[in-house]
Design an enzyme around this catalytic site. Structure first.
Site, short mmCIF file in Angstrom:
data_model
loop_
_atom_site.label_atom_id
_atom_site.label_comp_id
_atom_site.label_asym_id
_atom_site.label_seq_id
_atom_site.Cartn_x
_atom_site.Cartn_y
_atom_site.Cartn_z
N GLU A 79 0.84 -1.21 0.00
CA GLU A 79 0.00 0.00 0.00
C GLU A 79 0.87 1.25 0.00
O GLU A 79 1.82 1.36 0.77
CB GLU A 79 -0.91 0.02 1.25
CG GLU A 79 -1.88 -1.14 1.32
CD GLU A 79 -2.99 -1.07 0.27
OE1 GLU A 79 -3.14 -0.02 -0.39
OE2 GLU A 79 -3.71 -2.07 0.11
N CYS A 142 -7.28 -2.48 8.41
CA CYS A 142 -5.94 -2.48 7.81
C CYS A 142 -5.43 -1.07 7.58
O CYS A 142 -4.28 -0.75 7.90
CB CYS A 142 -5.93 -3.28 6.50
SG CYS A 142 -6.04 -5.05 6.77
N HIS A 166 -1.19 -5.77 1.62
CA HIS A 166 -2.41 -6.58 1.55
C HIS A 166 -2.13 -7.85 0.74
O HIS A 166 -1.45 -7.79 -0.29
CB HIS A 166 -3.54 -5.80 0.85
CG HIS A 166 -4.50 -5.16 1.80
ND1 HIS A 166 -4.80 -3.81 1.76
CD2 HIS A 166 -5.26 -5.68 2.80
CE1 HIS A 166 -5.69 -3.53 2.71
NE2 HIS A 166 -5.98 -4.65 3.36
N1 PCA Z 1 -8.05 -7.26 6.41
C1 PCA Z 1 -8.96 -6.21 6.82
C2 PCA Z 1 -8.76 -6.08 8.31
C3 PCA Z 1 -7.99 -7.28 8.73
C4 PCA Z 1 -7.52 -7.90 7.49
O1 PCA Z 1 -6.77 -8.89 7.42
C5 PCA Z 1 -8.78 -4.92 6.03
O2 PCA Z 1 -8.38 -4.97 4.84
O3 PCA Z 1 -9.03 -3.83 6.55
#
Ligand code: PCA
Length: 207
Positions: A79, A142, A166
């Site tokens: 990100e 996240c 991610h």
């Molecule tokens: N993904 C979520 C929160 C925890 C996770 O593993 C997100 O993308 O916000």
């Protein structure tokens, strides 16, 4: 010897597993000359900041890479930016939901990752792991942990680099409940995270 602290999340949204934590667990304790530390995080807006701070206080890392699941994505996505907003239609694992609230009322609108995200994407692809840069971590937990991380590093630990990655669903997850969602083998996700650790480790050593 440099140290990178990785965090991964517990399952949420009805899933039994979260590939972020499973892949972090698969990383060796050392990658090249880099020590790897690992911490498990709850999917809670209000719980992550203090746990993250405690982990940084205890581990003294040179960089922190938080990892989370993005079930609708087909590739690993470092990100670029975290925004100062909590906004999601579903509650977190503590039953808390937010609609357009700031993460820190007087905090900056956004923070850029301070790990070399473009180099990470390039090195993941070189290692045979599908990856692309993401320009939004969403506004759920996240994004929240990424914002807290970069805010904390900016205010208290400016020498520590930080960012967020991610990862897609694991193949096992998608097999467990029939779905057309994209997925990657856990081993490949872990390989991508290991490539990221090497990239960040090199950037720390050449500073
Ligand atoms: N993904 C979520 C929160 C925890 C996770 O593993 C997100 O993308 O916000």
């Amino acid at each position: 010897m440099k140290k990178i602290l990785f965090t991964g999340f517990e399952p949420f949204g009805g899933d039994q597993t979260n590939p972020s934590w499973e892949a972090v667990c698969m990383l060796p304790a050392q990658i090249g000359e880099i020590h790897i530390a690992k911490r498990h995080m709850p999917v809670e807006y209000d719980g992550v900041a203090s746990l993250l701070e405690q982990a940084i206080h205890e581990e003294h890392p040179d960089a922190v890479i938080c990892v989370g699941q993005a079930g609708n994505r087909s590739v690993i996505t470092p990100e670029l930016v975290a925004i100062n907003a909590k906004d999601a239609p579903v509650p977190d694992n503590a039953g808390v939901s937010y609609t357009g609230d700031p993460i820190r009322a007087d905090g900056p609108a956004a923070y850029f990752a301070t790990i070399p995200v473009r180099d990470i994407v390039a090195d993941m692809k070189k290692a045979g792991v599908p990856a692309s840069l993401s320009y939004s971590a969403g506004a759920y937990v996240c994004n929240c942990i990424m914002y807290h991380l970069l805010d904390l590093l900016n205010l208290r630990y400016p020498q520590i680099k930080g960012g967020f990655i991610h990862v897609p669903y694991s193949c096992e997850q998608v097999c467990a409940h029939p779905s057309s969602a994209p997925s990657l083998p856990l081993e490949l996700i872990a390989k991508g995270l290991a490539a990221a650790a090497a990239t960040v480790g090199n950037s720390l050593c050449t500073e």
